[in-house]
Design a protein around this motif. Sequence first.
Motif, short mmCIF file in Angstrom:
data_model
loop_
_atom_site.label_atom_id
_atom_site.label_comp_id
_atom_site.label_asym_id
_atom_site.label_seq_id
_atom_site.Cartn_x
_atom_site.Cartn_y
_atom_site.Cartn_z
N ARG A 1 -9.75 10.38 10.60
CA ARG A 1 -9.33 11.79 10.48
C ARG A 1 -10.43 12.66 9.87
O ARG A 1 -10.34 13.88 9.92
CB ARG A 1 -8.06 11.89 9.61
CG ARG A 1 -6.86 11.24 10.28
CD ARG A 1 -5.56 11.63 9.58
NE ARG A 1 -4.43 10.90 10.17
CZ ARG A 1 -3.63 10.10 9.50
NH1 ARG A 1 -3.78 9.92 8.20
NH2 ARG A 1 -2.65 9.47 10.11
N GLY B 1 -6.59 -1.56 9.89
CA GLY B 1 -6.32 -0.50 10.84
C GLY B 1 -5.89 0.79 10.17
O GLY B 1 -6.25 1.89 10.61
N ALA B 2 -5.15 0.65 9.07
CA ALA B 2 -4.69 1.84 8.34
C ALA B 2 -5.87 2.58 7.73
O ALA B 2 -5.93 3.81 7.74
CB ALA B 2 -3.70 1.43 7.25
N ALA C 1 0.84 -1.21 0.00
CA ALA C 1 0.00 0.00 0.00
C ALA C 1 0.87 1.25 0.00
O ALA C 1 0.57 2.23 -0.69
CB ALA C 1 -0.92 -0.01 1.22
N LYS D 1 -0.75 9.55 5.06
CA LYS D 1 -2.11 9.43 4.50
C LYS D 1 -2.49 7.98 4.20
O LYS D 1 -3.66 7.68 3.98
CB LYS D 1 -2.23 10.28 3.23
CG LYS D 1 -2.49 11.73 3.57
CD LYS D 1 -2.89 12.54 2.36
CE LYS D 1 -3.18 13.98 2.76
NZ LYS D 1 -3.27 14.89 1.62
N THR D 2 -1.53 7.08 4.20
CA THR D 2 -1.86 5.67 4.04
C THR D 2 -2.46 5.12 5.34
O THR D 2 -2.98 4.00 5.35
CB THR D 2 -0.64 4.81 3.68
OG1 THR D 2 0.26 4.77 4.80
CG2 THR D 2 0.09 5.35 2.45
N GLY D 3 -2.37 5.90 6.42
CA GLY D 3 -2.90 5.44 7.70
C GLY D 3 -1.92 4.60 8.49
O GLY D 3 -2.23 4.12 9.57
N LYS D 4 -0.72 4.45 7.95
CA LYS D 4 0.30 3.68 8.65
C LYS D 4 1.01 4.57 9.66
O LYS D 4 1.19 5.76 9.43
CB LYS D 4 1.36 3.13 7.66
CG LYS D 4 0.81 2.12 6.69
CD LYS D 4 0.37 0.87 7.41
CE LYS D 4 -0.32 -0.07 6.44
NZ LYS D 4 -1.04 -1.13 7.15
N THR E 1 -4.87 5.51 0.81
CA THR E 1 -4.16 4.59 1.70
C THR E 1 -3.32 3.61 0.88
O THR E 1 -2.51 2.86 1.44
CB THR E 1 -5.12 3.77 2.59
OG1 THR E 1 -5.88 2.87 1.75
CG2 THR E 1 -6.06 4.66 3.37
N LYS F 1 -7.75 4.35 10.46
CA LYS F 1 -7.04 5.55 10.90
C LYS F 1 -7.24 6.71 9.91
O LYS F 1 -7.46 7.85 10.32
CB LYS F 1 -5.55 5.22 11.05
CG LYS F 1 -4.76 6.22 11.86
CD LYS F 1 -3.37 5.69 12.14
CE LYS F 1 -2.43 6.77 12.62
NZ LYS F 1 -1.04 6.28 12.70
N ALA F 2 -7.15 6.40 8.63
CA ALA F 2 -7.31 7.44 7.61
C ALA F 2 -8.73 8.03 7.65
O ALA F 2 -8.91 9.24 7.57
CB ALA F 2 -7.01 6.86 6.24
#
Lengths: 73, 73
Positions: free
Chosen positions: B28, B20-21, A21, A62-65, B63, B24-25
């Motif tokens: 926001r 989870g990623a 990703a 922005k990938t949420g990682k 993501t 999280k994104a």
Amino acid sequence: MSEGNHYQFNVVMTCSGCSGAIDKALTRLKPEVSKIDISLEKQTVDVISTLPYETILEKIQKTGKQVNSGKQL
Amino acid sequence: MSEGNHYQFNVVMTCSGCSGAIDKALTRLKPEVSKIDISLEKQTVDVISTLPYETILEKIQKTGKQVNSGKQL
């Protein structure tokens, strides 16, 4: 030879889907990103880019990682 | 009760780090996103939001995860 600055980030990645990703997100910045090297084992993302550090960091975030640290080498 | 439209996306997620990623994104985008329900087993992301469909789709795509389909329910 690759052009630009070399940035390295420590990113939490738990499977190849996670690393893939990030690769996909950064690939969209080509050609301003000329090299992407991701190690799931080392939990590192190495990028060579003419873009500013903050731009690359934001793209990864922005990938949420979770990005634990980052630096310019 | 949650406000907004209900969108459902089919997203390729291979581990809890992947799901989870995305969580999280999307988190926001709160409070414009009022509910997020992600199923790793079903490979689905359900979102209730006052934002347009395209905005949510784009956020998930950023993501780096592959979105196979999406719809408003």
